[in-house]
Design an enzyme around this catalytic site. Sequence first.
Site, PDB file in Angstrom:
ATOM      1  N   VAL A  68       0.817  -1.227   0.000  1.00 32.45           N
ATOM      2  CA  VAL A  68       0.000   0.000   0.000  1.00 32.45           C
ATOM      3  C   VAL A  68       0.849   1.275   0.000  1.00 32.45           C
ATOM      4  O   VAL A  68       0.380   2.329  -0.422  1.00 32.45           O
ATOM      5  CB  VAL A  68      -1.001   0.056   1.187  1.00 32.45           C
ATOM      6  CG1 VAL A  68      -2.042  -1.045   1.110  1.00 32.45           C
ATOM      7  CG2 VAL A  68      -0.290   0.050   2.536  1.00 32.45           C
ATOM      8  N   ASN A  90      -7.224  -1.030   5.708  1.00 27.18           N
ATOM      9  CA  ASN A  90      -6.981  -1.733   6.975  1.00 27.18           C
ATOM     10  C   ASN A  90      -5.496  -1.992   7.224  1.00 27.18           C
ATOM     11  O   ASN A  90      -5.085  -2.149   8.376  1.00 27.18           O
ATOM     12  CB  ASN A  90      -7.761  -3.057   6.952  1.00 27.18           C
ATOM     13  CG  ASN A  90      -7.277  -4.029   8.000  1.00 27.18           C
ATOM     14  OD1 ASN A  90      -7.637  -3.923   9.177  1.00 27.18           O
ATOM     15  ND2 ASN A  90      -6.434  -4.986   7.610  1.00 27.18           N
ATOM     16  N   SER A 122      -7.468   3.819  15.111  1.00 26.04           N
ATOM     17  CA  SER A 122      -7.146   3.149  16.379  1.00 26.04           C
ATOM     18  C   SER A 122      -7.540   4.060  17.527  1.00 26.04           C
ATOM     19  O   SER A 122      -7.502   5.288  17.395  1.00 26.04           O
ATOM     20  CB  SER A 122      -5.651   2.873  16.476  1.00 26.04           C
ATOM     21  OG  SER A 122      -5.318   2.504  17.804  1.00 26.04           O
ATOM     22  N   TYR A 145       2.770   5.726  15.477  1.00 17.39           N
ATOM     23  CA  TYR A 145       1.504   5.044  15.169  1.00 17.39           C
ATOM     24  C   TYR A 145       0.303   5.942  15.512  1.00 17.39           C
ATOM     25  O   TYR A 145      -0.646   6.063  14.727  1.00 17.39           O
ATOM     26  CB  TYR A 145       1.477   3.738  15.974  1.00 17.39           C
ATOM     27  CG  TYR A 145       0.289   2.844  15.783  1.00 17.39           C
ATOM     28  CD1 TYR A 145       0.137   2.069  14.636  1.00 17.39           C
ATOM     29  CD2 TYR A 145      -0.688   2.734  16.780  1.00 17.39           C
ATOM     30  CE1 TYR A 145      -0.939   1.208  14.490  1.00 17.39           C
ATOM     31  CE2 TYR A 145      -1.769   1.879  16.632  1.00 17.39           C
ATOM     32  CZ  TYR A 145      -1.886   1.117  15.489  1.00 17.39           C
ATOM     33  OH  TYR A 145      -2.964   0.276  15.344  1.00 17.39           O
ATOM     34  N   ALA A 159       0.285   9.175  15.676  1.00 19.00           N
ATOM     35  CA  ALA A 159       0.260  10.298  14.723  1.00 19.00           C
ATOM     36  C   ALA A 159      -0.373   9.851  13.402  1.00 19.00           C
ATOM     37  O   ALA A 159      -1.194  10.561  12.813  1.00 19.00           O
ATOM     38  CB  ALA A 159       1.675  10.814  14.482  1.00 19.00           C
ATOM     39  N   LYS A 180      -2.509   7.376  12.941  1.00 20.55           N
ATOM     40  CA  LYS A 180      -3.938   7.079  13.116  1.00 20.55           C
ATOM     41  C   LYS A 180      -4.749   8.364  13.315  1.00 20.55           C
ATOM     42  O   LYS A 180      -5.881   8.467  12.825  1.00 20.55           O
ATOM     43  CB  LYS A 180      -4.145   6.109  14.278  1.00 20.55           C
ATOM     44  CG  LYS A 180      -3.543   4.717  14.034  1.00 20.55           C
ATOM     45  CD  LYS A 180      -4.161   4.021  12.817  1.00 20.55           C
ATOM     46  CE  LYS A 180      -3.791   2.552  12.722  1.00 20.55           C
ATOM     47  NZ  LYS A 180      -4.343   1.888  11.542  1.00 20.55           N
TER      48      LYS A 180
HETATM   49  P1  NAI Z   1      -2.131  -7.515  11.715  1.00 18.62           P
HETATM   50  O1  NAI Z   1      -0.686  -7.168  11.897  1.00 18.62           O
HETATM   51  O2  NAI Z   1      -2.602  -8.858  12.132  1.00 18.62           O
HETATM   52  O3  NAI Z   1      -2.580  -7.259  10.215  1.00 18.62           O
HETATM   53  C1  NAI Z   1      -2.149  -6.159   9.479  1.00 18.62           C
HETATM   54  C2  NAI Z   1      -2.198  -6.539   8.020  1.00 18.62           C
HETATM   55  O4  NAI Z   1      -1.688  -5.462   7.239  1.00 18.62           O
HETATM   56  C3  NAI Z   1      -1.333  -7.754   7.726  1.00 18.62           C
HETATM   57  O5  NAI Z   1      -2.051  -8.631   6.895  1.00 18.62           O
HETATM   58  C4  NAI Z   1      -0.158  -7.171   6.991  1.00 18.62           C
HETATM   59  O6  NAI Z   1       0.440  -8.058   6.069  1.00 18.62           O
HETATM   60  C5  NAI Z   1      -0.819  -6.007   6.272  1.00 18.62           C
HETATM   61  N1  NAI Z   1       0.161  -5.030   5.826  1.00 18.62           N
HETATM   62  C6  NAI Z   1       1.168  -4.474   6.542  1.00 18.62           C
HETATM   63  N2  NAI Z   1       1.893  -3.660   5.767  1.00 18.62           N
HETATM   64  C7  NAI Z   1       1.331  -3.705   4.527  1.00 18.62           C
HETATM   65  C8  NAI Z   1       1.625  -3.065   3.301  1.00 18.62           C
HETATM   66  N3  NAI Z   1       2.672  -2.228   3.182  1.00 18.62           N
HETATM   67  N4  NAI Z   1       0.840  -3.320   2.226  1.00 18.62           N
HETATM   68  C9  NAI Z   1      -0.207  -4.176   2.322  1.00 18.62           C
HETATM   69  N5  NAI Z   1      -0.526  -4.806   3.481  1.00 18.62           N
HETATM   70  C10 NAI Z   1       0.240  -4.572   4.564  1.00 18.62           C
HETATM   71  O7  NAI Z   1      -2.916  -6.381  12.484  1.00 18.62           O
HETATM   72  P2  NAI Z   1      -4.455  -6.261  12.932  1.00 18.62           P
HETATM   73  O8  NAI Z   1      -4.451  -6.290  14.392  1.00 18.62           O
HETATM   74  O9  NAI Z   1      -5.309  -7.164  12.170  1.00 18.62           O
HETATM   75  O10 NAI Z   1      -4.706  -4.737  12.490  1.00 18.62           O
HETATM   76  C11 NAI Z   1      -5.461  -4.355  11.368  1.00 18.62           C
HETATM   77  C12 NAI Z   1      -5.679  -2.857  11.428  1.00 18.62           C
HETATM   78  O11 NAI Z   1      -6.337  -2.538  12.660  1.00 18.62           O
HETATM   79  C13 NAI Z   1      -4.382  -2.051  11.425  1.00 18.62           C
HETATM   80  O12 NAI Z   1      -4.570  -0.871  10.696  1.00 18.62           O
HETATM   81  C14 NAI Z   1      -4.168  -1.748  12.888  1.00 18.62           C
HETATM   82  O13 NAI Z   1      -3.408  -0.585  13.059  1.00 18.62           O
HETATM   83  C15 NAI Z   1      -5.608  -1.566  13.365  1.00 18.62           C
HETATM   84  N6  NAI Z   1      -5.777  -1.739  14.784  1.00 18.62           N
HETATM   85  C16 NAI Z   1      -5.582  -2.943  15.407  1.00 18.62           C
HETATM   86  C17 NAI Z   1      -5.795  -3.055  16.773  1.00 18.62           C
HETATM   87  C18 NAI Z   1      -5.629  -4.333  17.514  1.00 18.62           C
HETATM   88  O14 NAI Z   1      -5.817  -4.332  18.740  1.00 18.62           O
HETATM   89  N7  NAI Z   1      -5.314  -5.434  16.889  1.00 18.62           N
HETATM   90  C19 NAI Z   1      -6.188  -1.903  17.567  1.00 18.62           C
HETATM   91  C20 NAI Z   1      -6.379  -0.703  16.819  1.00 18.62           C
HETATM   92  C21 NAI Z   1      -6.181  -0.638  15.474  1.00 18.62           C
END
Ligand code: NAI
Length: 251
Positions: free
Chosen positions: A67, A93, A145, A158, A160, A162
């Site tokens: 992305v 996401n 977030s 992070y 900043a 979000k």
């Molecule tokens: P995760 O680490 O399990 O999944 C993140 C996904 O983004 C992974 O599939 C990864 O491969 C993909 N990704 C990372 N860099 C990428 C790139 N350059 N291009 C394409 N894909 C890329 O994390 P999770 O927990 O599922 O988080 C998903 C979203 O929710 C994120 O934006 C995270 O910041 C947000 N979030 C998560 C929280 C949590 O408690 N798990 C809390 C608040 C927000």
Amino acid sequence: MCEKRLAGKNALVTGGSRGIGRAICLRLAQEGAHVAINYASNEDAAKEVLALIEADGGSGSLLPFDVANTSQVKEKISAFVKEKGPIQILVNNAGITRDGLLARMKEQDWDQVLSVNLKGAFNCVQACARDMMKARWGRIINIGSVVGTSGNPGQANYAAAKAGLEGFTKSVAKEMATRGITANVVAPGFIETDMTAVLPDKVKERLLGEIPLGRMGQAHEVAAAVSFLASEDASYITGHTLHVNGGLVCQ
Ligand code: NAI
């Protein structure tokens, strides 16, 4: 089985191969959308998501790109659109963390987090917006977030990114409202995924103590909020941040 309220729509979910993104892919597909599952490198996990969608009678495609890479985003999205038609629902996401106290934070850790979490969303919105404007219908949902609202020690980069995503979303909402496009943020709190699995037990215990609902959230609970905002039921909601955090921060 959910109502097919997204039938006939194409949805793109970035970072869709695991965690919250995976749950969003499954939910939007259950509701009838054709889901483009974006992933950066984990093809096996993305294929597994596609197999689950198809086993459930839904449809999807694999759409690998980084992305943060503007030209790759444009190229891959336009190839998808040529084959399957325009994307009507975009869920930004994909996200990463590179935590560390500010005094010791490396410039690279700042830049990477901003590139993926914030510029990544800009890249994908730009690549999809023209078709949405032409169709006079679109849904943009950015995954923020709770720390974008509250701040968090060790997460200046992070938080900043979000918080920036919220300002970005509100601006997009105002710019695109006359074209029938809504833009909103879903801001998860503390959700059980690989991202939070790495947190030390002490931190998890402290956080749990601060959550009024007394437990971590599940990825499907975030996906439910996304599917609502993607649906016709949310047609008069734009520029909003929907918190899914068990009461951790009340807005
Ligand atoms: P995760 O680490 O399990 O999944 C993140 C996904 O983004 C992974 O599939 C990864 O491969 C993909 N990704 C990372 N860099 C990428 C790139 N350059 N291009 C394409 N894909 C890329 O994390 P999770 O927990 O599922 O988080 C998903 C979203 O929710 C994120 O934006 C995270 O910041 C947000 N979030 C998560 C929280 C949590 O408690 N798990 C809390 C608040 C927000």
